[in-house]
Scaffold this motif. Structure first.
Motif, PDB file in Angstrom:
ATOM      1  N   THR A   7       0.797  -1.157  -0.195  1.00  0.00           N
ATOM      2  CA  THR A   7       0.008   0.128  -0.138  1.00  0.00           C
ATOM      3  C   THR A   7       1.029   1.292   0.059  1.00  0.00           C
ATOM      4  O   THR A   7       0.557   2.238  -0.894  1.00  0.00           O
ATOM      5  CB  THR A   7      -1.023  -0.193   1.161  1.00  0.00           C
ATOM      6  OG1 THR A   7      -1.908  -1.127   1.130  1.00  0.00           O
ATOM      7  CG2 THR A   7      -1.781   1.100   1.160  1.00  0.00           C
ATOM      8  N   GLN A   8       1.748   1.357   0.860  1.00  0.00           N
ATOM      9  CA  GLN A   8       2.619   2.572   0.928  1.00  0.00           C
ATOM     10  C   GLN A   8       3.389   2.487  -0.423  1.00  0.00           C
ATOM     11  O   GLN A   8       3.669   3.740  -0.797  1.00  0.00           O
ATOM     12  CB  GLN A   8       3.808   2.543   2.230  1.00  0.00           C
ATOM     13  CG  GLN A   8       4.159   3.642   2.436  1.00  0.00           C
ATOM     14  CD  GLN A   8       5.180   3.898   3.432  1.00  0.00           C
ATOM     15  OE1 GLN A   8       6.091   3.090   3.469  1.00  0.00           O
ATOM     16  NE2 GLN A   8       4.974   4.879   4.226  1.00  0.00           N
ATOM     17  N   VAL A  11       1.175   4.421  -2.657  1.00  0.00           N
ATOM     18  CA  VAL A  11       1.056   5.644  -2.162  1.00  0.00           C
ATOM     19  C   VAL A  11       2.119   6.402  -2.612  1.00  0.00           C
ATOM     20  O   VAL A  11       1.959   7.629  -2.982  1.00  0.00           O
ATOM     21  CB  VAL A  11       0.707   5.869  -0.641  1.00  0.00           C
ATOM     22  CG1 VAL A  11       0.705   7.242   0.089  1.00  0.00           C
ATOM     23  CG2 VAL A  11      -0.794   5.065  -0.358  1.00  0.00           C
ATOM     24  N   ARG A  15       1.977  10.102  -4.752  1.00  0.00           N
ATOM     25  CA  ARG A  15       2.431  11.301  -4.415  1.00  0.00           C
ATOM     26  C   ARG A  15       3.482  11.925  -5.188  1.00  0.00           C
ATOM     27  O   ARG A  15       3.510  12.940  -5.526  1.00  0.00           O
ATOM     28  CB  ARG A  15       2.560  11.326  -3.051  1.00  0.00           C
ATOM     29  CG  ARG A  15       1.473  10.784  -2.001  1.00  0.00           C
ATOM     30  CD  ARG A  15       1.714  11.607  -0.531  1.00  0.00           C
ATOM     31  NE  ARG A  15       0.645  11.227   0.295  1.00  0.00           N
ATOM     32  CZ  ARG A  15       0.523  10.164   1.064  1.00  0.00           C
ATOM     33  NH1 ARG A  15       1.507   9.593   1.257  1.00  0.00           N
ATOM     34  NH2 ARG A  15      -0.763  10.107   1.786  1.00  0.00           N
TER      35      ARG A  15
ATOM     36  N   ASN B  41       4.237  19.057   2.619  1.00  0.00           N
ATOM     37  CA  ASN B  41       4.213  17.954   1.679  1.00  0.00           C
ATOM     38  C   ASN B  41       2.658  17.415   2.084  1.00  0.00           C
ATOM     39  O   ASN B  41       2.243  16.934   0.931  1.00  0.00           O
ATOM     40  CB  ASN B  41       5.229  16.951   1.981  1.00  0.00           C
ATOM     41  CG  ASN B  41       5.064  15.934   0.875  1.00  0.00           C
ATOM     42  OD1 ASN B  41       5.534  16.406  -0.217  1.00  0.00           O
ATOM     43  ND2 ASN B  41       5.036  14.657   1.108  1.00  0.00           N
ATOM     44  N   LEU B 163      -4.609   3.998   7.740  1.00  0.00           N
ATOM     45  CA  LEU B 163      -4.938   2.695   6.825  1.00  0.00           C
ATOM     46  C   LEU B 163      -4.610   2.991   5.276  1.00  0.00           C
ATOM     47  O   LEU B 163      -4.170   2.142   4.745  1.00  0.00           O
ATOM     48  CB  LEU B 163      -6.515   2.387   6.911  1.00  0.00           C
ATOM     49  CG  LEU B 163      -7.073   1.347   6.201  1.00  0.00           C
ATOM     50  CD1 LEU B 163      -6.358  -0.081   7.080  1.00  0.00           C
ATOM     51  CD2 LEU B 163      -8.647   1.160   6.500  1.00  0.00           C
ATOM     52  N   LEU B 164      -5.224   4.230   4.782  1.00  0.00           N
ATOM     53  CA  LEU B 164      -4.740   4.523   3.410  1.00  0.00           C
ATOM     54  C   LEU B 164      -3.376   4.670   2.944  1.00  0.00           C
ATOM     55  O   LEU B 164      -2.825   4.840   1.942  1.00  0.00           O
ATOM     56  CB  LEU B 164      -5.508   5.471   2.954  1.00  0.00           C
ATOM     57  CG  LEU B 164      -7.249   5.275   2.935  1.00  0.00           C
ATOM     58  CD1 LEU B 164      -7.948   6.342   2.355  1.00  0.00           C
ATOM     59  CD2 LEU B 164      -7.503   4.016   2.301  1.00  0.00           C
ATOM     60  N   ASP B 165      -2.412   5.162   4.057  1.00  0.00           N
ATOM     61  CA  ASP B 165      -0.960   5.288   3.725  1.00  0.00           C
ATOM     62  C   ASP B 165      -0.348   4.135   3.804  1.00  0.00           C
ATOM     63  O   ASP B 165       0.495   3.942   3.105  1.00  0.00           O
ATOM     64  CB  ASP B 165      -0.468   6.481   4.885  1.00  0.00           C
ATOM     65  CG  ASP B 165      -0.570   7.722   4.621  1.00  0.00           C
ATOM     66  OD1 ASP B 165      -1.245   8.271   3.688  1.00  0.00           O
ATOM     67  OD2 ASP B 165       0.083   8.508   5.440  1.00  0.00           O
ATOM     68  N   ASP B 166      -0.568   3.121   4.895  1.00  0.00           N
ATOM     69  CA  ASP B 166       0.154   1.954   4.860  1.00  0.00           C
ATOM     70  C   ASP B 166      -0.442   0.823   5.541  1.00  0.00           C
ATOM     71  O   ASP B 166       0.188  -0.134   5.824  1.00  0.00           O
ATOM     72  CB  ASP B 166       1.711   2.178   5.670  1.00  0.00           C
ATOM     73  CG  ASP B 166       1.318   2.537   6.965  1.00  0.00           C
ATOM     74  OD1 ASP B 166       0.300   2.575   7.627  1.00  0.00           O
ATOM     75  OD2 ASP B 166       2.422   3.094   7.686  1.00  0.00           O
ATOM     76  N   MET B 167      -1.787   1.022   5.755  1.00  0.00           N
ATOM     77  CA  MET B 167      -2.375  -0.205   6.237  1.00  0.00           C
ATOM     78  C   MET B 167      -2.066  -0.974   7.563  1.00  0.00           C
ATOM     79  O   MET B 167      -2.366  -1.807   7.777  1.00  0.00           O
ATOM     80  CB  MET B 167      -2.565  -1.407   5.227  1.00  0.00           C
ATOM     81  CG  MET B 167      -3.265  -0.810   3.894  1.00  0.00           C
ATOM     82  SD  MET B 167      -3.639  -2.256   2.961  1.00  0.00           S
ATOM     83  CE  MET B 167      -5.143  -3.045   3.717  1.00  0.00           C
TER      84      MET B 167
END
Lengths: 295, 295
Positions: A7-8, A11, A15, B41, B163-167
């Motif tokens: 996921t990262q 992301v 970005r 950022n 969660l949406l950054d790295d779960m």
């Protein structure tokens, strides 16, 4: 570059692309729903592209103006298709002709049961592919270890985004994983679990054929789950809820589609962490719940 | 909520606030430069507020329209000031009167050498404070473990951003740290290292007084570094470069200020991981390099 899971990795690339002015990323439809939400959360639009039995429909991709595409050519999630050689070639041409980036999620590449795994696209066009993998399926998602092999032009941006997101990933587990790989332990682990997962998959498919005859499994012999298409008359949500009431956890597939209400009813059946007897009893129970709802 | 170090705690809150329409966060000037860059950022403006001997200047904060303020009341980085009781009270009033959020970086709270640590602001106004801590100074930054205690209204947003950054963060190390804390090992560790760090600080200050008499240490007796103000005539960059040429790593302080060119020349001297003899020889070498440059 090491990331906190896949996921990262997605992301950080999203970005990095956003900071370069790219506003949209194409994704598979269906795809892992969290990736779609994570890309949107990073400030980009997602453009869903249909997946058929040959993988992502590259002809459809050509009709959109996007800077990148997220694709899992080894094993598309959740339907389990593998991208054909023709499509791979076409995808690389798209990237080369449009200054595009292929974000290759090498999902389940380690768990192909019917043949040797197909090589990654990354090796064919390293300057147009960001390759992403992780240890979540091969070892455990608790590790939160993923990795990126990036085109040279993207490395600086991605490192900066990672730095400003969390300043780096856990070092102790990186060292432990490196030791595990170097010692040959990781390869031995894969050799040991692969036949075990394959037997679980075979057990699941055999049981589905007898207990859930209306369901149609899709995809190739790979991975840790089966995607089960159900008749259009089936109420996916009601089936999932009824199963949970009997402590049977199955996932409805619709949220992985860009338009859940238009998706054909389907279930995602995970068999990776379940013994064969439990797979049989679980699917037998699921079959009886399905039959009750259908009548 | 567990985060990947303090940086991700700050970023997750910044993104949560941004999603709610908040466009600016006040920060200390100076502050840890990475936090400033990470907030920018994440798509927000930063509004620098001066730090003096009583901590962040809350009167200056009142004149700005911001939705949140990032502050390290226990030990402002890098200058080492502690926020006074009056300022703490004023800060809480600001938050309560302006629907504002105090993001409390409880930096170095564990390493106060001259008295008991001051309690966190969070306990005084839990619905207006997001409390953030981490294990990077007390154990090691290699762990990448931080934590947030959040107001109830912010929990859902922050969990979603994480969660949406790295779960999620590495589970094995969370369990190991929890066991370490529960067993009393963490408290024992702090009791053991605190006097050791204090001796290193005393050694550094004594050595600075004799070897770098032009330098003025700031801040209270706490933490793992000394902030050294230098005469305005000193070229901070040249001093840092000359030290590195002799394998002596010191950090110039200017990039932690909002306007580096206006900052008074200063060095950040870390003593946490260095033995007392090495502290002495390093500062003696630094003194001679400084003297050479000054003449």
């Amino acid at each position: 570059m090491i990331t906190s899971g896949l996921t990262q990795a997605v992301v950080v690339i999203a970005r990095s692309l956003r900071a370069r002015g790219i506003e949209a990323i194409a994704i598979e439809d269906p795809c892992f729903g969290f990736h779609r939400e994570a890309i949107v959360n990073a400030g980009l639009r997602v453009v869903p592209i249909a997946v058929d039995q040959d993988g992502l429909d590259v002809a459809e991709l050509l009709s959109h103006n996007v800077g990148a595409v997220l694709v899992a050519p080894a094993h598309s999630y959740p339907t389990g298709e593998v991208m054909s050689t023709l499509r791979r070639t076409a995808l690389i041409s798209w990237a080369q002709n449009n200054d595009g980036l292929i974000i290759e999620d090498d999902y389940d590449a380690e768990f192909r049961y019917d043949r040797s795994p197909i090589g990654a696209i990354q090796g064919l066009a390293p300057e147009r592919v960001a390759y992403a993998g992780c240890a979540s399926k091969t070892l455990t998602p608790a590790l939160r270890l993923g990795w990126l092999a990036l085109p040279g032009w993207l490395v600086g941006d991605a490192v900066l985004q990672k730095l400003l997101d969390d300043m780096g990933s856990t070092v102790l587990e990186q060292l432990a994983l490196a030791r595990f790989i170097e010692s040959g332990g990781f390869a031995r682990h894969l050799r040991r679990v692969r036949p075990s997962y394959r037997r679980r998959r075979d057990t699941a498919l055999a049981c589905i054929a007898t207990e859930l005859p209306d369901a149609v499994p899709t995809g190739v012999a790979a991975g840790l789950h089966v995607y089960l298409e159900l008749p259009r008359s089936c109420d996916e949500t009601a089936l999932v809820v009824a199963a949970r009431e009997q402590n049977l956890i199955v996932e409805g597939a619709s949220w992985h589609w860009s338009v859940p209400s238009a998706a054909r009813p389907a279930l995602i059946i995970g068999y990776g962490a379940i013994s064969e007897p439990a797979i049989r009893s679980g699917l037998t129970l699921l079959g009886s719940i399905y039959a009750q709802l259908a009548h």
